[in-house]
Design a protein around this motif. Structure first.
Motif, PDB file in Angstrom:
ATOM      1  N   LEU A  50      26.110  37.800  44.128  1.00 35.12           N
ATOM      2  CA  LEU A  50      26.962  38.633  44.786  1.00 35.12           C
ATOM      3  C   LEU A  50      27.086  38.642  46.018  1.00 35.12           C
ATOM      4  N   LEU A  51      25.266  37.812  46.579  1.00 35.93           N
ATOM      5  CA  LEU A  51      25.736  37.430  47.906  1.00 35.93           C
ATOM      6  C   LEU A  51      27.572  36.670  48.169  1.00 35.93           C
ATOM      7  N   VAL A  52      27.501  35.865  47.481  1.00 36.36           N
ATOM      8  CA  VAL A  52      28.896  34.548  47.622  1.00 36.36           C
ATOM      9  C   VAL A  52      29.957  35.165  47.165  1.00 36.36           C
ATOM     10  N   ILE A  53      29.592  35.620  46.556  1.00 42.10           N
ATOM     11  CA  ILE A  53      31.420  36.132  45.358  1.00 42.10           C
ATOM     12  C   ILE A  53      31.526  37.203  46.071  1.00 42.10           C
ATOM     13  N   ALA A  54      30.659  38.186  46.731  1.00 37.95           N
ATOM     14  CA  ALA A  54      31.480  39.255  47.585  1.00 37.95           C
ATOM     15  C   ALA A  54      32.362  39.031  48.904  1.00 37.95           C
ATOM     16  N   SER A  55      32.275  37.367  49.155  1.00 38.24           N
ATOM     17  CA  SER A  55      33.291  36.435  50.500  1.00 38.24           C
ATOM     18  C   SER A  55      34.187  36.086  49.555  1.00 38.24           C
ATOM     19  N   SER A  56      34.866  35.345  50.283  1.00 44.76           N
ATOM     20  CA  SER A  56      35.451  34.940  49.210  1.00 44.76           C
ATOM     21  C   SER A  56      34.966  33.174  49.241  1.00 44.76           C
ATOM     22  N   VAL A  57      36.002  32.547  48.280  1.00 41.49           N
ATOM     23  CA  VAL A  57      35.246  31.268  47.547  1.00 41.49           C
ATOM     24  C   VAL A  57      36.250  30.599  47.854  1.00 41.49           C
ATOM     25  N   ALA A  58      36.425  29.443  48.271  1.00 39.17           N
ATOM     26  CA  ALA A  58      37.493  28.319  47.722  1.00 39.17           C
ATOM     27  C   ALA A  58      37.588  27.620  45.968  1.00 39.17           C
ATOM     28  N   GLY A  59      39.731  28.183  46.131  1.00 36.84           N
ATOM     29  CA  GLY A  59      39.782  28.191  44.857  1.00 36.84           C
ATOM     30  C   GLY A  59      39.482  28.480  44.063  1.00 36.84           C
ATOM     31  N   ALA A  73      27.137  42.700  38.317  1.00 39.63           N
ATOM     32  CA  ALA A  73      27.010  43.666  37.959  1.00 39.63           C
ATOM     33  C   ALA A  73      26.324  43.983  36.803  1.00 39.63           C
ATOM     34  N   ALA A  74      27.003  43.698  35.285  1.00 42.00           N
ATOM     35  CA  ALA A  74      26.236  43.715  33.693  1.00 42.00           C
ATOM     36  C   ALA A  74      25.190  43.305  33.840  1.00 42.00           C
ATOM     37  N   ASP A  75      25.176  41.550  33.289  1.00 41.29           N
ATOM     38  CA  ASP A  75      23.846  40.865  34.399  1.00 41.29           C
ATOM     39  C   ASP A  75      22.707  42.085  35.001  1.00 41.29           C
ATOM     40  N   SER A  76      23.160  41.962  36.185  1.00 50.95           N
ATOM     41  CA  SER A  76      22.292  42.753  36.947  1.00 50.95           C
ATOM     42  C   SER A  76      21.851  43.926  36.833  1.00 50.95           C
ATOM     43  N   ALA A  77      22.122  44.472  35.477  1.00 47.35           N
ATOM     44  CA  ALA A  77      21.741  45.716  34.979  1.00 47.35           C
ATOM     45  C   ALA A  77      20.630  45.515  34.150  1.00 47.35           C
ATOM     46  N   PHE A  78      20.599  44.720  33.613  1.00 46.13           N
ATOM     47  CA  PHE A  78      19.634  43.328  33.035  1.00 46.13           C
ATOM     48  C   PHE A  78      17.880  44.198  33.446  1.00 46.13           C
TER      49      PHE A  78
END
Length: 369
Positions: A50-59, A73-78
């Motif tokens: 979440l820390l990474v994809i909350a910001s932009s990732v090249a490509g 988010a769905a995986d975190s709910a586990f």
């Protein structure tokens, strides 16, 4: 709270229902430890994602980030919802009691999170299929509005479909299982509803994922054979299609099929599977929440690069002295410049649908599936 029996966990003749229940209670500490460890792994892994994809990732395009945020988010709910709720019920509930309102709510949350995860995986496969095979029409097919509608469907349709589970006096009977430490619908007494859920959730999602990923894999292998033919038969780069697509589908079917098979078996036969078999097949799908972190994110080179950058920034901001001692943040100015360059990827996002096709057919880098 529990029945008093003149038996111990080491007794070999445990055939009565009460004795079998006692044996399951003796195994409970081991099961709680396994569930807790799995929950920590899922939570830590998805927080890092979440820390990474909350910001932009090249490509990665904006649509891809939306879908991957939904999956995270769905995986975190586990780890944040399903496991704590069921462990809490296992510690607080009197196993002699019948179905209650709390167990119905917990069973509803369990089924909703499981179903949302499957629908989200299916929508990701659909989005990548359109990006690769229809790159010129991708922008019109996957608009921002349609992307958000697909994500909303993945999160809103399962609660609507599973709503009868939440009613204590409704048509769906729910029990707490001491074998799996989970509040689950009694599939043996609700056979029709169980089979309906399987047909509306597992099979459609599995068919869509299998078709989309199989088409991607076949196209990648075909193009790779052509490149190898023009390159004199040399195999200079790893097989990205096999390294990403095959593990993704293998992990999905390994984690979800036993659970669905046990559900269908219970519904048809009217009997339950053995204790440890039930425990494994019920909790095995949650491990897919951790495997998704590996196959969808950590394999990706751009994701790993962005994670290192964010980790270095956190080290420098929180513990500058320790960071310099460990040598992970030796040049703050360079990190600042890299951050600006890494976040300035609007052009890459606008051309992501075309780059997805180039990525697959040239196999020159990571496949963003």
């Amino acid at each position: 709270m529990y029945p008093t029996l003149n038996l111990t966990c080491g007794d070999s003749n445990l055939s009565s229902p009460e004795a079998q229940r006692l044996l399951e209670l003796c195994h409970r500490p081991v099961k709680v430890a396994i569930i807790s460890a799995l929950g920590v792994m899922i939570t830590v892994g998805n927080i890092a994602v979440l820390l990474v994809i909350a910001s932009s990732v090249a490509g990665w395009s904006r649509n891809s980030r939306y879908f991957l945020l939904s999956l995270t988010a769905a995986d975190s709910a586990f780890g944040l919802l399903v496991m704590p709720l069921n462990l809490w019920v296992s510690l607080m509930k009197d196993y002699n009691e019948g179905p209650d309102a709390l167990c119905h709510i917990v069973a509803f949350c369990n089924a909703t999170v499981y179903s949302t995860c499957m629908y989200t995986l299916a929508t990701i496969s659909l989005e990548r299929f359109l990006a690769v095979f229809y790159p010129l029409r991708y922008s019109s097919l996957m608009t921002r509005r349609r992307t958000l509608l697909l994500i909303a469907f993945s999160w809103c349709f399962p609660p609507f479909l599973l709503l009868p589970i939440s009613f204590p006096d409704g048509i769906i009977e729910v029990h707490f299982s001491t074998a799996s430490l989970v509040c689950n619908p009694a599939y043996a007494t609700n056979a029709g509803y169980s089979l309906t859920l399987t047909c509306l959730i597992f099979f459609p999602c599995s068919i869509l994922m299998t078709y989309a990923n199989m088409r991607l894999w076949v196209a990648a292998k075909r193009q790779r054979l052509k490149l190898r033919k023009y390159d004199g038969g040399r195999r200079s780069r790893p097989d990205v299609a096999s390294r990403v697509l095959v593990p993704v589908m293998t992990a999905y079917y390994t984690c979800w099929t036993p659970c669905m098979a046990a559900m269908i078996y219970n519904a048809i036969s009217g009997s339950s599977v053995p204790e440890w078999v039930e425990f494994v097949v019920v909790w095995l799908p949650t491990s897919n929440g951790f495997l998704n972190c590996i196959f969808y994110f950590w394999i990706n080179r751009s994701f790993r690069r962005k994670f290192r950058l964010i980790f270095q920034r956190l080290c420098l901001a929180l513990c500058p002295g320790l960071a310099r001692t460990l040598g992970c943040c030796t040049n703050p100015q360079a990190l600042f410049v890299l951050g600006i360059l890494d976040n300035n990827n609007s052009l890459q996002e606008r051309s992501s649908s075309v780059s997805s096709t180039c990525t697959l057919y040239t196999l020159a880098g990571d496949l963003h599936i």
